[in-house]
Design a protein around this motif. Structure first.
Motif, mmCIF file in Angstrom:
data_model
loop_
_atom_site.group_PDB
_atom_site.id
_atom_site.type_symbol
_atom_site.label_atom_id
_atom_site.label_comp_id
_atom_site.label_asym_id
_atom_site.label_seq_id
_atom_site.Cartn_x
_atom_site.Cartn_y
_atom_site.Cartn_z
ATOM 1 N N THR A 11 -1.589 3.669 3.909
ATOM 2 C CA THR A 11 -2.899 4.146 3.441
ATOM 3 C C THR A 11 -3.699 2.970 2.879
ATOM 4 O OG1 THR A 11 -2.220 4.567 1.147
ATOM 5 C CG2 THR A 11 -1.768 6.308 2.781
ATOM 6 N N GLN A 44 -4.384 2.862 -0.344
ATOM 7 C CA GLN A 44 -4.137 2.975 -1.779
ATOM 8 C C GLN A 44 -3.181 1.865 -2.232
ATOM 9 O OE1 GLN A 44 -5.837 5.484 -3.570
ATOM 10 N NE2 GLN A 44 -6.804 5.631 -1.544
ATOM 11 N N GLN A 58 -2.368 12.343 -0.443
ATOM 12 C CA GLN A 58 -1.851 11.769 0.789
ATOM 13 C C GLN A 58 -0.324 11.666 0.823
ATOM 14 O OE1 GLN A 58 -4.852 8.460 0.116
ATOM 15 N NE2 GLN A 58 -4.704 8.387 2.350
ATOM 16 N N ASN A 59 0.314 12.003 -0.300
ATOM 17 C CA ASN A 59 1.773 11.892 -0.355
ATOM 18 C C ASN A 59 2.302 12.744 -1.508
ATOM 19 O OD1 ASN A 59 4.455 11.204 -0.525
ATOM 20 N ND2 ASN A 59 4.130 9.000 -0.377
ATOM 21 N N LYS A 60 2.841 13.915 -1.162
ATOM 22 C CA LYS A 60 3.304 14.835 -2.209
ATOM 23 C C LYS A 60 4.513 14.297 -2.956
ATOM 24 C CE LYS A 60 6.345 17.783 0.650
ATOM 25 N NZ LYS A 60 6.312 16.914 1.847
ATOM 26 N N ASP A 87 1.687 7.393 3.425
ATOM 27 C CA ASP A 87 1.438 8.830 3.383
ATOM 28 C C ASP A 87 2.701 9.583 3.787
ATOM 29 O OD1 ASP A 87 1.624 8.812 6.167
ATOM 30 O OD2 ASP A 87 -0.539 8.975 6.488
ATOM 31 N N GLU A 88 2.589 10.887 3.957
ATOM 32 C CA GLU A 88 3.772 11.700 4.222
ATOM 33 C C GLU A 88 4.371 11.444 5.600
ATOM 34 O OE1 GLU A 88 2.931 15.772 3.294
ATOM 35 O OE2 GLU A 88 2.011 15.243 1.387
ATOM 36 N N GLN A 89 3.607 10.793 6.463
ATOM 37 C CA GLN A 89 4.122 10.404 7.786
ATOM 38 C C GLN A 89 4.527 8.937 7.818
ATOM 39 O OE1 GLN A 89 1.113 12.423 7.601
ATOM 40 N NE2 GLN A 89 2.646 14.082 7.752
ATOM 41 N N ASP A 90 4.631 8.337 6.631
ATOM 42 C CA ASP A 90 5.011 6.926 6.484
ATOM 43 C C ASP A 90 3.995 5.972 7.091
ATOM 44 O OD1 ASP A 90 7.319 7.450 5.048
ATOM 45 O OD2 ASP A 90 8.565 7.584 6.847
ATOM 46 N N TRP A 111 0.853 -1.184 0.000
ATOM 47 C CA TRP A 111 0.000 0.000 0.000
ATOM 48 C C TRP A 111 0.898 1.247 0.000
ATOM 49 C CZ3 TRP A 111 -4.946 -1.717 -0.277
ATOM 50 C CH2 TRP A 111 -5.234 -2.981 0.243
ATOM 51 N N PHE A 133 4.782 11.171 -4.073
ATOM 52 C CA PHE A 133 4.359 9.964 -4.787
ATOM 53 C C PHE A 133 5.028 9.890 -6.155
ATOM 54 C CE2 PHE A 133 1.277 7.931 -7.737
ATOM 55 C CZ PHE A 133 1.255 6.673 -7.160
ATOM 56 N N HIS A 140 0.337 13.300 -4.764
ATOM 57 C CA HIS A 140 -0.901 12.635 -4.369
ATOM 58 C C HIS A 140 -1.445 13.360 -3.137
ATOM 59 C CE1 HIS A 140 -3.522 9.473 -2.730
ATOM 60 N NE2 HIS A 140 -3.465 8.883 -3.914
#
Length: 408
Positions: A60, A62, A351-353, A54-57, A51, A355, A349
């Motif tokens: 997610t 996804q 949830q994750n810039k 996110d930016e905090q590892d 998966w 990505f 993304h």
């Protein structure tokens, strides 16, 4: 402006072959609207791990599998089994150019989403059906998955080591190659049908089968059988028609030589210090080398064990003979060529810039591929897209009734 800017595609497909096709079109600028089931969406949304983090590892929801084939698309969640959902889709088809679907043969007729129904609504529609075995024939009603097709088509019979060797036996390819090839054929067929429509004003139905695609993609192996009546056998990493064209073990690890013609064989022999092989008539031409494959390969195999792979790759590369190391995927994506060709792209993304995805391999000089949209969340664009077909009150009512799903 992309090469396909202005083209509108309704993508009713899921998993890989259809989404791969629509992603190719989306990368080239087409407006691809991915129609998904509310709540669950495309099957591959749940095909994890892995998966995305996110930016905090944090993990997610996804899935990497879904993400590989669904960038640059809008996600609209509609229950096509409902009358209201079908009415919405019928309205959307009125200004669509292309529909892509990969349901079982006949399954969409009960929803009024089959070609016959939709072409009456939009006569210029290009409607692409992707199934396991096509719309006709004794297997037409059977479900078709890539793995099964790899076996049934004969691909696995020529993939893997020979039965008499350790680890011998049929093998599937490490990615869903039949799905990917079918997606490529589908994109090509759609573009051809659009070109035909520009000249004739008529839409048409495209019938693509995974089984047909893999039969066509047997290429020289299929032709070898038709010429000889002998079914090709597995040769591991060797080539049925060219020698030497395979992996060899060096002192530390294996590497690849792909010697495609007689001049390259001559240059190879000089590069590796075995010019003596050129004096033997059994190796004077590719035809002779194929006939005496076992003897030549045994000589080369013993010779390559005397040095590390990097030594041989460097010497052979200097002679302009195709040669290379065997990378894992991490090593492949770290190749300097990847950076030089921009083959890994950052697509921010929500949830994750940071990505990243493997990029499209298509390099246009005038209409370059761009990446405006990361793979969407389920229903991320439901209201943004459907506001052109229903007012806000109607959309909210359909959302409350479960006909729509939204992540906006």
């Amino acid at each position: 402006m992309g090469a396909l800017t202005g083209l509108k595609v309704l993508d009713l497909s899921r998993v890989l072959a259809g989404p791969w096709c629509s992603q190719i079109l989306a990368d080239m600028g087409a407006d691809v609207i991915k129609i998904e089931r509310p709540k669950t969406g495309d099957d591959t949304r749940m095909w994890g791990p892995p998966w995305m983090l996110d930016e905090q590892d944090a993990v997610t929801d996804q899935a990497g599998y879904f993400q590989c084939a669904n960038r640059n698309k809008s996600s609209v969640a509609i229950d096509m089994s409902s009358a209201e959902g079908q009415a919405l889709l019928h309205d959307m088809v009125k200004d669509a150019d292309v529909v892509i679907e990969n349901f079982k043969v006949g399954a969409l007729a009960k929803y009024g989403l089959d070609y016959e129904t939709l072409q009456n609504i939009q006569p210029k529609l290009i409607y692409c059906s992707i199934t396991g075995y096509g719309q006709t024939g004794p297997r037409a009603k059977q479900p078709g998955y890539d793995f099964v097709i790899q076996g049934l088509s004969g691909l696995m019979s020529i993939t893997g080591e020979a039965d008499h060797l350790a680890g011998g036996g049929p093998q599937k390819v490490g990615v869903a190659v039949v799905d990917l090839q079918t997606g490529l054929y589908a994109a090509t067929a759609i573009l051809a049908a659009l070109w035909s429509r520009d000249r004739t004003g008529q839409g048409q139905h495209i019938d693509l089968a995974l089984f047909d695609v893999q039969l066509a993609a047997l290429a020289n192996q299929g032709m070898n059988y038709l010429l000889t009546g002998n079914a090709p056998k597995r040769l591991g990493n060797a080539h049925p028609n060219i020698v030497p064209y395979q992996t060899f073990d060096a002192k530390d690890k294996a590497f690849i030589i792909a010697c495609g013609n007689d001049k390259q064989f001559k240059d190879l022999c000089h590069a590796i210090g075995r010019s003596d092989l050129l004096e033997l008539p059994d190796y004077s031409s590719n035809q002779q080398r194929v006939a005496h494959r076992d003897r030549l390969i045994a000589v080369l195999a013993q010779h390559f064990l005397t040095q590390d792979a990097e030594y041989w790759v460097s010497r052979i590369d200097q002679a302009q003979v195709p040669v290379g190391m065997i990378n894992n995927i991490a090593e492949a994506l770290a190749e300097p060529q990847v950076q030089a060709r921009d083959m890994v792209v950052n697509i921010p993304h929500p949830q994750n810039k940071d990505f990243k995805m493997v990029a499209s391999p298509i390099k246009f000089s005038k209409t370059p591929i761009v990446y405006p949209q990361a793979p969407p969340a389920l229903g991320q664009h439901t209201f943004a897209v459907l506001q052109h077909y229903r007012d806000q009150q109607q959309l909210q009512s359909l959302l409350a009734a479960g006909v729509l799903g939204s992540n906006e």
